[in-house]
Structure formats: structure tokens, C-alpha cells
Design a protein around this motif. Sequence first.
Motif, PDB file in Angstrom:
ATOM      1  N   VAL A  34       0.840  -1.199   0.000  1.00 46.16           N
ATOM      2  CA  VAL A  34       0.000   0.000   0.000  1.00 46.16           C
ATOM      3  C   VAL A  34       0.871   1.243   0.000  1.00 46.16           C
ATOM      4  O   VAL A  34       1.711   1.432   0.895  1.00 46.16           O
ATOM      5  N   ARG A  37      -2.302   6.196   2.068  1.00 44.71           N
ATOM      6  CA  ARG A  37      -3.004   5.763   3.288  1.00 44.71           C
ATOM      7  C   ARG A  37      -4.436   5.376   2.952  1.00 44.71           C
ATOM      8  O   ARG A  37      -5.194   6.174   2.396  1.00 44.71           O
ATOM      9  N   ALA A 449      -4.706   6.247  -2.070  1.00 48.02           N
ATOM     10  CA  ALA A 449      -3.876   5.066  -1.861  1.00 48.02           C
ATOM     11  C   ALA A 449      -3.832   4.227  -3.119  1.00 48.02           C
ATOM     12  O   ALA A 449      -4.805   4.166  -3.879  1.00 48.02           O
TER      13      ALA A 449
END
Length: 468
Positions: A34, A37, A449
Motif C-alpha cells: 500500500v 493511506r 492510496a
Amino acid sequence: MTNRRQFLGFAAMCLASFPALADSAGDLSGSATVLGRLPPDLNGIFYRNGPGRYALGGERYHHLFDGDGFAQRWQIADGKVSHIGRYVATQKFEEESKAGRFLYPAFGTYVGRKGVKNNDTINVANTNLLPFNGGLYALWEGGSATEMDPQTLATRGIKTWRKDLKAMPFSAHPKMDPEGGLWNFGNMPGADQLLIYRLNQRGEVTRTAMIPVPQLNMVHDFVVSGRHLIFLLAPYDMRPGPERSLGESLYWEGDKRPLRAVVVAKDTLTLRQVFELPARSVFHLGNAYEDGACTRLDAVLHDGDALVKTALEVRGQIRPVSAYGSNTVQITLDYASGQAREARLFGVSEFPRVAPQVVSARHRKLLVLGASGRELILDSVNLIDTDSGKVDGYAFGAGWEVEEHVLVPRRGARSETDGYVVGVAQDKHHGQTVLTVFDAHNIKAGPMALARLPYRAPLCFHGNFLAT
């Protein structure tokens, strides 16, 4: 060269988008890295489905719609993302895998090595993945839904909603009903009949109807408003013949017939009215709602024969094609005058979606993919304000190919943009499939993200997000 680039534009997510594994019978499983966020309140499963296997025993399919279904499950939980992918173990997939070669005809490729018993003999379950009533269903418009395990994606088998509906077409684009349950249809090309389904939230068929529609051929999608079911019928003519697939039997008649909007009344399930528009082809519609004595709906309309645009090869040769265009439009059906009007909302585009809480009701936001470059590859995510025409969009740019994105509302959402836009994109620079997450209120800011898989997964057509 320009025509060939435009020919490949809509189908740019075809051969180039498929890694080598797309032609093998391998499962996928991995954790994503990832970047950025993930929102803490975004937890759920993004189910996706599309064609996977295009080649077997030294033969290759000719059309984008032919590949055997490859289901995918993206799990988003506690700031992490995991992914699994499995082929849908249909009868066709299992028999052909064992034989080591194709046995049955596909949509755009004729194969006649084995007889076809019914629609589900050739069901590829390759178009959508629907979570419904605690179950999960791989959908293909020509036959039954195929039930799958929601956790493992193991294939459980054909789903027969009612005994007398066994092996009947159940389209890949059902619409959830705000009162619970769903609406769907089955199209029977050549029989000039539309089968209508209404299922309650327990998955029980509560209403059906068979509606005669002259010159009915390919119908991929529909919309549901407060009082109507609406189908757009492109001007194809069915001319079946020996050693000819369904796709090869559909001939474009745009110089002779219009695009028709067929309106079915929800209360009686009978044909109410038919409208005519200039001849174009169509795959996907957005949403529909009542506006006084009119119904308004969104659609992506393609100039000319869009089935040609999605062809891969014909007997080893690229099929020649002239320049194409597509536009997202809002269509107004005026029942009093019998006239249909349309207003352009966006240029080259596909895969329209609205927020789930406004399906069949008044909406003001429409999500579409767009093409920002000259080669017409879908590489941008765009949220259109259907009242003002303003667009909040983000383009990934060259080297990216974007798949369908969906609007995911926050719990208790107060507006259509109170939530997120979630989708998948192919990063050809790094050979990775990427889950993307945007703030629905600010698409132009770019992804909040990106969750990158360590591999390329096959392209998916459609899917749905299930919040957990």
C-alpha cells in the motif's frame, strides 16, 4: 495507422493487458504493498470478474468476450489489502481443460467439436461477480448464474433460481432494488423475447414475464427507474449460419434501422413504449429516474458497430475498421410526445456507475472512465455532475489502463460523494495490477492510496464492493 490505433482503443485492455498467466489454469494469491493511506473506515471486499483464458491447445479466441471467467477478490481490512484470483470452474472450463483444447463455441469464435445441450454447456461466467443474499455469483448474460464461495472463490455450481427457469439467460447486469432484492433480464437473440426477473432479498423469484420485442438481438445492460425498466437496442440483424459464432451472426444495420429505447412498465411488466434515436451501438447504461412525465437515463453510445471494436482477430487477421467515437449522454424519454432527446455529458468513455444508494432514483453524479491520450486507451477516472456538466477527473496517463471503478459510500452517507471511489488499474510500466482508492469528493487530487500486487492479474469487466 490512425484507424488501427482507434480500433485497438476500446479493446486496449485486451491482449496487452493479459500476462502470460491469463492463458494458463493458475490461481493467484498475494498481499499488496500500500502506497499512501487507506481510509480507516474503508473495509470490505471488492469482487471482480472478467475473461481469463484465451488460448488452449495452440488455438486462440478471436473476441474480447470469449475468455473463460477469472474471478478476483480484493480484501481491504485494517489498512491492508490482499488478493486472490481463480478461474470459474464451469462445465465448459473443466471439460476443455481435461481435453487440452477448446470444444465448444464462444461468443465470437466458432468451435464445434462437441454438441451443446443448453445455454450452460457454453457458459463462461466471465462478466460480473455479484454478492447477493450472503452468496456470490459469477454472471454471464447467456446462461445461469454460477455460485462461488465468497471466501475462497471455489466454484459451487450452477444456480437455478426456480426449476422452470433452469439454464435460462440471466444477464450480467442485475440492478438492486431499493426495496430489497433485484431486477434482472434474460435475452434470447433470434427468439425476439426478453425474460424479466424480479427476485426478493431472499433470492426467491417473485415475478417473471416474457416480453416480445421484434428484431431483438444483443442486449447487454439495462436501467431501472421508479416506474420502468429500460433497454437500449442497437440495430443488429441476426443471420445465423453454419460454423458461425453468435458474434459473427450479428450484422450491423445502422444505415437501415435506429437505436431503440424499449420501455417496460414495472407494475404490469408489459411493453409501454418504444422510442427511436440515431443508430449507434451500446454496451453500458448508468442509471434512470422519473422526471415528471419523462424518464431520464445515462448511457455510453458508440458510433457504428462496437462489436467490431472489441474483436481481437478474425482468422489471424486484424479486422479493418474506420474511425470510431463514443460519448456519455443523458437521454430524456418524453412519453407525451413520443420523442427521445439526448444531451452529451462526456467524450470517449465507458463503464458508467452511480452511487448504490441512488440506483433507480434521482442522481447528480455519474462515474465514468475516460481516455486522455490520442490512442483512446481508458486511463482516467471521472465524476460528472449531470446538472452542471462539470467533471472532477484524474488521468493516470501513458502506460496505465484503467478498469471499471465504483462509488463506495460511507456508512450513513449524506451525499453521492460522501465516500470513496474504488477501482483497479493496470500499471504496464511495472507489470503490476493496482487497487486504487480516491476521495469521491476530490478525484482530481489523485488516489489517496494505491495497493500494488507483486504480479499482473487478468483484466476484469465488472464487479461490486461489499462493505464489511
